[in-house]
Scaffold this active site. Structure first.
Site, PDB file in Angstrom:
ATOM      1  CG  ASP A  54       6.468   5.604  -1.028  1.00 44.30           C
ATOM      2  OD1 ASP A  54       5.446   4.577  -1.161  1.00 44.30           O
ATOM      3  OD2 ASP A  54       6.419   6.696  -1.072  1.00 44.30           O
ATOM      4  CB  VAL A  55       5.261  -0.373  -1.619  1.00 44.72           C
ATOM      5  CG1 VAL A  55       5.718  -0.677  -0.107  1.00 44.72           C
ATOM      6  CG2 VAL A  55       4.011   0.549  -0.163  1.00 44.72           C
ATOM      7  CG  ASN A  81       2.996  -6.281   7.016  1.00 42.95           C
ATOM      8  OD1 ASN A  81       2.029  -7.122   7.222  1.00 42.95           O
ATOM      9  ND2 ASN A  81       3.409  -5.455   7.177  1.00 42.95           N
ATOM     10  CE1 TYR A 149      -5.938  -1.849   6.313  1.00 43.43           C
ATOM     11  CE2 TYR A 149      -8.109  -3.257   7.159  1.00 43.43           C
ATOM     12  CZ  TYR A 149      -7.025  -3.162   7.108  1.00 43.43           C
ATOM     13  OH  TYR A 149      -5.869  -4.251   7.792  1.00 43.43           O
ATOM     14  CE  LYS A 153      -5.632  -5.092   4.368  1.00 44.68           C
ATOM     15  NZ  LYS A 153      -3.716  -4.981   3.960  1.00 44.68           N
TER      16      LYS A 153
END
Length: 244
Positions: A54-55, A81, A149, A153
């Site tokens: 899990d990142v 990613n 989001y 980003k």
């Protein structure tokens, strides 16, 4: 054999990129939460290294990178990613749990992966490597109702610029690819939502996910004396303003 570790490798852009790099003869670390999906990508591929993690878990990320560098001998490239898109809404409609989840995966997860990659690239001999962050068209122009989001980003752009600067003494290059509407499960979900909100609107313009993967391959294959700092690859007919 050159090596790359890809986060979010179980589906979408990550999976397409992993499959392309395996075909091109790279050693590929496949990192994502779902071990079964990673095993599907790795099936029959001698160069694949399955790394279930899990990142958002610092210890799991460090362990995965340590495993990969032991197996591959070195880490040439990280494709950073992994990311999620939470349910849409104006900021007062966004559930706090969704905000924290987006920040944890899209920003903290990418920080943790970049941190482990930077440490490995700095320590290896010969020193150096490349980090490619997956940004988004939303890093330039947000979609409506996408505060979590878009905010995360935009933050990735700051991460990219900082890593580009701090990596110079160690031959660590960092670039960012901003992808618009590659045909992935996440984009399919967005298209369905858009169609439900505006049934008379034209279908969302998309492009083959394999073309995004080819762009990552180009960035990864450059010598360390050259770097694609920012690349935008998007569906040709995709509106750039208003529907990032």
């Amino acid at each position: 054999m050159k090596s790359i570790l890809i986060t979010g490798a179980s589906s979408g852009i990550g999976r397409a990129t992993a499959e392309l790099f395996l075909r091109e003869g790279w050693r590929v670390g496949l990192l994502a939460r779902r071990a079964g999906a990673l095993e599907e990508v790795a099936a029959g591929q001698a160069g694949a290294v399955v790394l279930p993690a899990d990142v958002t878990d610092p210890a799991a990320v460090e362990a995965a990178f340590a495993t990969f560098t032991r197996t591959a001998g070195r880490l040439d490239v990280l494709f950073n990613n992994a990311g999620i898109f939470t349910p849409p809404g104006t900021i007062d409609e966004i559930a706090l749990d969704d905000w924290f989840r987006a920040v944890n995966v899209n920003l903290n997860g990418m920080f943790l992966a970049a941190r482990s990659a930077f440490a490995a690239m700095r320590a290896q001999d010969p020193q150096g490597g490349r980090i490619i962050n997956n940004g988004s068209i939303a890093a330039h122009v947000p979609r409506p109702h996408s505060v979590p989001y878009a905010a995360t980003k935009h933050a990735i752009t700051g991460l990219t610029r900082s890593l580009s600067l701090d990596g110079r003494p160690f031959d660590i290059a960092c670039g960012q690819i901003d992808i618009g509407n590659a045909r992935t499960p996440m984009v399919a979900g967005l298209a369905e939502s858009q169609q439900a909100e505006a049934p008379d609107a034209p279908p969302m313009d998309t492009m083959a996910v394999e073309d995004a993967a080819k762009s990552v391959l180009h960035m990864a294959g450059l010598p360390l004396e050259a770097n694609v700092q920012f690349m935008t690859v998007m569906a040709t007919k995709m509106p750039y303003i208003g529907r990032g």
